[in-house]
Design a protein around this motif. Structure first.
Motif, mmCIF file in Angstrom:
data_model
loop_
_atom_site.group_PDB
_atom_site.id
_atom_site.type_symbol
_atom_site.label_atom_id
_atom_site.label_comp_id
_atom_site.label_asym_id
_atom_site.label_seq_id
_atom_site.Cartn_x
_atom_site.Cartn_y
_atom_site.Cartn_z
ATOM 1 N N ALA A 1 -21.844 -34.427 12.001
ATOM 2 C CA ALA A 1 -22.380 -33.356 11.163
ATOM 3 C C ALA A 1 -21.605 -33.249 9.855
ATOM 4 O O ALA A 1 -22.185 -32.960 8.800
ATOM 5 C CB ALA A 1 -22.337 -32.032 11.925
ATOM 6 N N THR B 1 -30.100 -38.692 12.584
ATOM 7 C CA THR B 1 -30.064 -38.284 11.171
ATOM 8 C C THR B 1 -29.635 -39.390 10.220
ATOM 9 O O THR B 1 -29.641 -39.176 9.012
ATOM 10 C CB THR B 1 -29.083 -37.110 10.998
ATOM 11 N N PRO C 1 -27.834 -35.950 17.406
ATOM 12 C CA PRO C 1 -27.256 -34.667 16.985
ATOM 13 C C PRO C 1 -26.870 -33.754 18.137
ATOM 14 O O PRO C 1 -26.082 -32.828 17.944
ATOM 15 C CB PRO C 1 -28.376 -34.041 16.138
ATOM 16 N N ALA D 1 -28.228 -27.861 16.102
ATOM 17 C CA ALA D 1 -29.098 -28.855 16.730
ATOM 18 C C ALA D 1 -29.609 -28.294 18.051
ATOM 19 O O ALA D 1 -28.891 -27.580 18.767
ATOM 20 C CB ALA D 1 -28.349 -30.165 16.972
#
Length: 347
Positions: free
Chosen positions: A263, A258, A304, A274
């Motif tokens: 997160a 990402t 993730p 995820a």
């Protein structure tokens, strides 16, 4: 390979390369991974050029934003937008056919069929389109599907829409939800193996558009549960759009990364999920993020699915990278449960 400029967004306080160095990651390993990524980018010649991105299309007419919150009034606004989308599609179909791009023309003809609900369409620069499956004016569950690499009007879009139909039907038939599923092809996804697919550049460009679209949905359906579902490179788009986004859940599946380490760095109001299927090749992607020049990055950083990332992990079955929305599959049910606000089986 020409580096792509980064867009404006808030980033974590430390440069990713600095974080890697401080964590003790050997520089030789970083250089080896960098060489492998660059080699992959140039080993697939003309991957991006092979896509019919240069098929001409007329500029669509301007459309009014959605503003009504009462279902009947919103339905009228949506009908007007769907009619405008159909008009734009048919104009682009005629242009593509005259140009000799008959495959593109056939795709546009299918999208303009009676019963299809294309909320917006622009056929230029490869094509952008947003389509709705279900009754958006009365939905209390809204899923926004953001596709990844190789998804375009000519290739990949039919699969994306079939997945949207499967998710909508699962929500309706199994959970009794009043659902709408939106396919958001609001950017030009890169081709797998191209230089663009190895950097977050296009995701940076797409994120503000996705953020504006979700805010428009929230304004007209303030009480609906909104779930953002990003597949593959689309998960990068979702992560970059997540900061303060008025969504209830952000789902990253088949994700190469990402660009964030955790997160929590997404600064999302939403719960971050995820998932990765056992047969998905993204498990083998090098999870590094390298700064080539100031403001230019290669790779997508942390996985993730790593427990240290901090996302809630859901069961995604044994399929491959393109199997998450297959009717009757484990990941489809997990995605439907999350969209409906329920707990899926955990990975």
């Amino acid at each position: 390979m020409a580096p792509l400029p980064r867009g404006d967004r808030r980033a974590p306080s430390l440069d990713r390369a600095d974080r890697a160095t401080r964590a003790g990651r050997p520089g030789r390993v970083r250089r080896t991974v960098l060489a492998a990524l660059v080699t992959a980018a140039v080993a697939v010649p003309v991957a991006g050029a092979a896509r019919p991105a240069e098929v001409p299309a007329p500029a669509p007419a301007a459309t009014a934003p959605l503003t009504a919150t009462e279902p009947t009034a919103l339905a009228a606004q949506l009908d007007a937008r769907y009619a405008a989308g159909r008009t734009a599609l048919r104009a682009a179909e005629r242009t593509a056919d005259a140009y000799g791009a008959h495959r593109r023309a056939a795709s546009l003809h299918a999208m303009a069929a009676p019963g299809r609900q294309v909320l917006s369409f622009d056929g230029r620069d490869g094509g952008r389109g947003v389509e709705v499956v279900g009754d958006l004016a009365r939905a209390d569950r809204i899923a926004v599907l953001v596709p990844g690499a190789d998804t375009g009007l000519d290739t990949g879009y039919a699969r994306l829409r079939s997945g949207a139909v499967a998710l909508h039907d699962t929500l309706r038939d199994e959970f009794g939800a009043r659902a709408a599923v939106v396919t958001w092809l609001g950017y030009r996804p890169p081709a797998t193996g191209s230089a663009a697919s190895l950097t977050p550049g296009r995701a940076d460009q797409a994120a503000p558009r996705l953020r504006a679209f979700v805010r428009e949905l929230r304004n007209v359906r303030p009480d609906a549960r909104i779930t953002l579902l990003g597949h593959s490179y689309g998960s990068v788009v979702c992560a970059l759009a997540a900061d303060g986004l008025p969504a209830d859940a952000v789902v990253l599946y088949g994700s190469p990364g990402t660009t964030f380490d955790r997160a929590a760095d997404l600064r999302a109001r939403a719960v971050v999920w995820a998932g990765r299927a056992a047969g998905d090749w993204t498990a083998d992607v090098p999870h590094v993020g390298l700064t080539l020049l100031p403001g230019t990055e290669l790779g997508f950083g942390a996985d993730p699915m790593d427990p240290a990332f901090g996302a809630r992990r859901f069961a995604a079955g044994d399929g491959g990278h393109s199997d998450y929305l297959t009717p009757g599959s484990v990941p489809l049910r997990s995605l439907a449960l999350i969209t409906d606000g329920r707990e899926p089986a955990r990975a």
